[in-house]
Design a protein around this motif. Structure first.
Motif, short mmCIF file in Angstrom:
data_model
loop_
_atom_site.label_atom_id
_atom_site.label_comp_id
_atom_site.label_asym_id
_atom_site.label_seq_id
_atom_site.Cartn_x
_atom_site.Cartn_y
_atom_site.Cartn_z
N UNK A 88 0.90 -1.26 -0.01
CA UNK A 88 0.10 -0.08 -0.05
C UNK A 88 0.84 1.20 -0.13
N UNK A 89 0.71 2.04 -0.83
CA UNK A 89 1.27 3.39 -0.85
C UNK A 89 0.39 4.47 -0.80
N UNK A 90 0.54 5.33 0.18
CA UNK A 90 -0.26 6.45 0.48
C UNK A 90 0.55 7.62 0.01
N UNK A 116 1.49 6.47 -11.36
CA UNK A 116 2.10 5.57 -12.40
C UNK A 116 3.65 5.45 -12.05
N UNK A 117 4.25 6.16 -11.63
CA UNK A 117 5.67 6.00 -11.14
C UNK A 117 5.70 4.91 -10.14
N UNK A 118 5.12 4.91 -9.11
CA UNK A 118 5.25 3.87 -8.17
C UNK A 118 4.84 2.57 -8.39
N UNK A 119 3.86 2.51 -9.16
CA UNK A 119 3.70 1.20 -9.98
C UNK A 119 4.59 0.76 -10.85
N UNK A 132 -2.54 2.16 -4.40
CA UNK A 132 -1.97 3.35 -4.34
C UNK A 132 -3.07 4.37 -4.15
N UNK A 133 -3.05 5.13 -2.91
CA UNK A 133 -4.14 5.85 -2.39
C UNK A 133 -3.73 7.16 -2.07
N UNK A 134 -4.81 8.18 -2.18
CA UNK A 134 -4.56 9.47 -1.39
C UNK A 134 -4.72 9.26 0.17
N UNK A 135 -4.56 10.39 0.79
CA UNK A 135 -5.12 10.16 2.42
C UNK A 135 -6.14 11.22 2.86
N UNK A 136 -6.83 11.64 1.84
CA UNK A 136 -8.04 12.46 2.24
C UNK A 136 -8.99 11.66 3.03
N UNK A 137 -9.20 10.49 2.75
CA UNK A 137 -10.20 9.66 3.65
C UNK A 137 -9.58 9.45 5.14
N UNK A 264 -0.95 6.50 -13.85
CA UNK A 264 -1.79 5.45 -13.28
C UNK A 264 -2.98 5.77 -12.46
N UNK A 265 -3.71 5.12 -12.23
CA UNK A 265 -5.01 5.36 -11.46
C UNK A 265 -4.75 5.17 -10.15
N UNK A 266 -5.57 5.81 -9.42
CA UNK A 266 -5.54 5.88 -7.72
C UNK A 266 -6.41 4.65 -7.38
N UNK A 267 -6.23 4.10 -6.35
CA UNK A 267 -7.38 3.23 -5.59
C UNK A 267 -8.29 3.69 -4.60
N UNK A 268 -8.19 5.28 -4.79
CA UNK A 268 -9.25 6.07 -3.98
C UNK A 268 -9.67 7.00 -4.91
N UNK A 269 -10.75 7.81 -4.39
CA UNK A 269 -11.40 8.66 -5.02
C UNK A 269 -11.09 10.30 -4.97
N UNK A 270 -10.20 10.57 -3.99
CA UNK A 270 -9.65 11.88 -3.91
C UNK A 270 -10.96 12.46 -3.25
N UNK A 271 -11.72 11.82 -2.22
CA UNK A 271 -12.67 12.49 -1.60
C UNK A 271 -12.66 11.89 0.12
#
Length: 420
Positions: A88-90, A116-119, A132-137, A264-271
């Motif tokens: 998991x990369x946050x 994309x880079x991390x993947x 790969x996820x953001x941390x807003x959640x 690359x796409x995130x596995x989170x929705x930036x919300x």
């Protein structure tokens, strides 16, 4: 040059610089004096980073250990050691904002480049999960739980002022100041800690959690935060600038065109996971900005929204008073009459707050909540962020503008989302 915040370096308790002698062998000798040790065969003593960070004595070479144990090389070593392990990369909002400003793209676009880079560089065996996820959640969980703890203490009239514990530099400094201030610390984890804790419990206890953060002090947090069994919530932290250097090594001419090489796409929705329906009407002097008020995740704003009636249709007024510099701001709202919510950023403000609380000075008497961060200007200006040669306040302000634009974008997107 030292990269950690001043709260880990100054006031006679330098956690970073080497000291003359480690006291750990003496402690392990159960009271035997140093002279007593000289006549006997030397005993091999293993001293870990955890020993150093928990020690009230010399605390040495922490920076060297942290930098070498949490670095690009360590990430690649961990990946090659087990290609099947889930990862998991946050990515913190502040890091994505800094990179978006550097590249001249939007924050969502910066997230896609990072993903994309991390993947590419952290790819495991076929079928091995890499999220790969953001941390807003996680940020919304941290601020909401902090707000709930604040409301509980106000209601019970105990443990005030509540001090945010999301900054590892401040927490470590507070611990070394003695026990008097510790009951005032909020028990809620930072977004980094929440994400790691959740991943270890839900994805797999074996998941490798890498987090990209705006300051080097987060490496300290990763080395300290663990569950009752000693399992760390975060395995490795790299700063924004370290990530950018790594990217530049892979693509030396990193510019707007090259950013398209990684997508690359995130596995989170930036919300955010939690939001408040309560609107805020912020009134602040020209020397401040809304991005500054939200740059460290807006804990004080979440507290104000949490005490508001959910049926309220009118915005809640929040008025700010600036101290000598904008690193000290005091917020007042009619919802909390007679109370002051303080924002204090930087080591100088930490010293002033600690001195005021110890001596019970009038300047801090009305504080019921303190959002305290070790980095001047808050997390958006963390020590691990990208630095420009001859950086001006205008350049720092541009990062704040990008951050504010992203907040507004996310808020608007959330308002259009169907109810969950």
């Amino acid at each position: 040059m030292n990269s950690f915040s001043p709260s880990l370096q100054l006031a006679g308790m330098d956690y970073i610089a080497p000291s003359a002698e480690c006291i750990k062998p003496t402690v392990l000798g159960k009271g035997a004096g140093r002279g007593a040790l000289s006549g006997a065969a030397p005993e091999r003593v293993k001293i870990t980073l955890q020993d150093c960070l928990a020690c009230s004595g010399c605390v040495t070479t922490a920076e060297t250990v942290l930098i070498t144990s949490q670095s690009k090389e360590e990430i690649l070593r961990a990946r090659s050691a087990n290609m099947k392990k889930p990862w998991l990369v946050t990515v913190s909002t502040q890091s994505a904002t800094a990179l978006a400003t550097y590249w001249g793209v939007s924050v969502p676009e910066a997230y896609r480049v990072i993903s994309g880079f991390v993947r590419q560089v952290c790819k495991g065996a076929e079928g091995s999960p890499l999220y790969v996820c953001d941390l807003l959640w996680a940020q919304s969980i941290s601020t909401r739980k902090t707000a709930e703890e604040f409301q509980r203490r106000v209601r019970q009239k105990e443990g005030l002022p509540l001090i945010v514990s999301a900054c590892p530099g401040w927490v470590c400094y507070c611990e070394k100041q003695g026990s008097a201030l510790l009951p005032l610390l909020c028990p809620v984890l930072s977004p980094q800690g929440i994400a790691g804790s959740y991943a270890k419990k839900v994805i797999s206890p074996d998941v490798y959690h890498l987090s990209i953060q705006p300051c080097f002090d987060r490496k300290l947090e990763a080395a300290r935060d663990s569950d009752a069994n000693g399992n760390y919530y975060t395995d490795c932290v790299i700063s924004t600038s370290e990530l950018l250097n790594w990217m530049n090594e892979e693509a030396p001419k990193m510019d707007n065109a090259v950013t398209h090489a990684w997508n690359g796409e995130l596995d989170s929705d930036l919300l955010p996971l939690y939001t408040s329906p309560t609107k805020l009407a912020l009134s602040y002097p020209p020397s401040a900005s809304e991005s500054h008020l939200r740059s460290s995740d807006g804990y004080h704003l979440a507290c104000i929204q949490n005490v508001a009636n959910t049926d309220r249709t009118e915005p809640v007024e929040v008025a700010y008073e600036v101290g000598r510099k904008h690193n000290l701001m005091k917020a007042k709202t009619p919802l909390l009459p007679g109370q002051v919510l303080c924002l204090a950023y930087g080591f100088q403000q930490i010293q002033n707050i600690v001195r005021g609380l110890h001596k019970k000075l009038a300047s801090v008497r009305d504080y019921t909540f303190i959002e305290l961060m070790a980095c001047p200007n808050g997390c958006l200006n963390g020590g691990g962020q990208i630095r420009y040669e001859g950086e001006t306040e205008e350049q720092k302000g541009s990062t704040g503008e990008v951050y504010a634009d992203f907040f507004n974008w996310s808020t608007e997107l959330l308002s259009k989302a169907p109810p969950s």
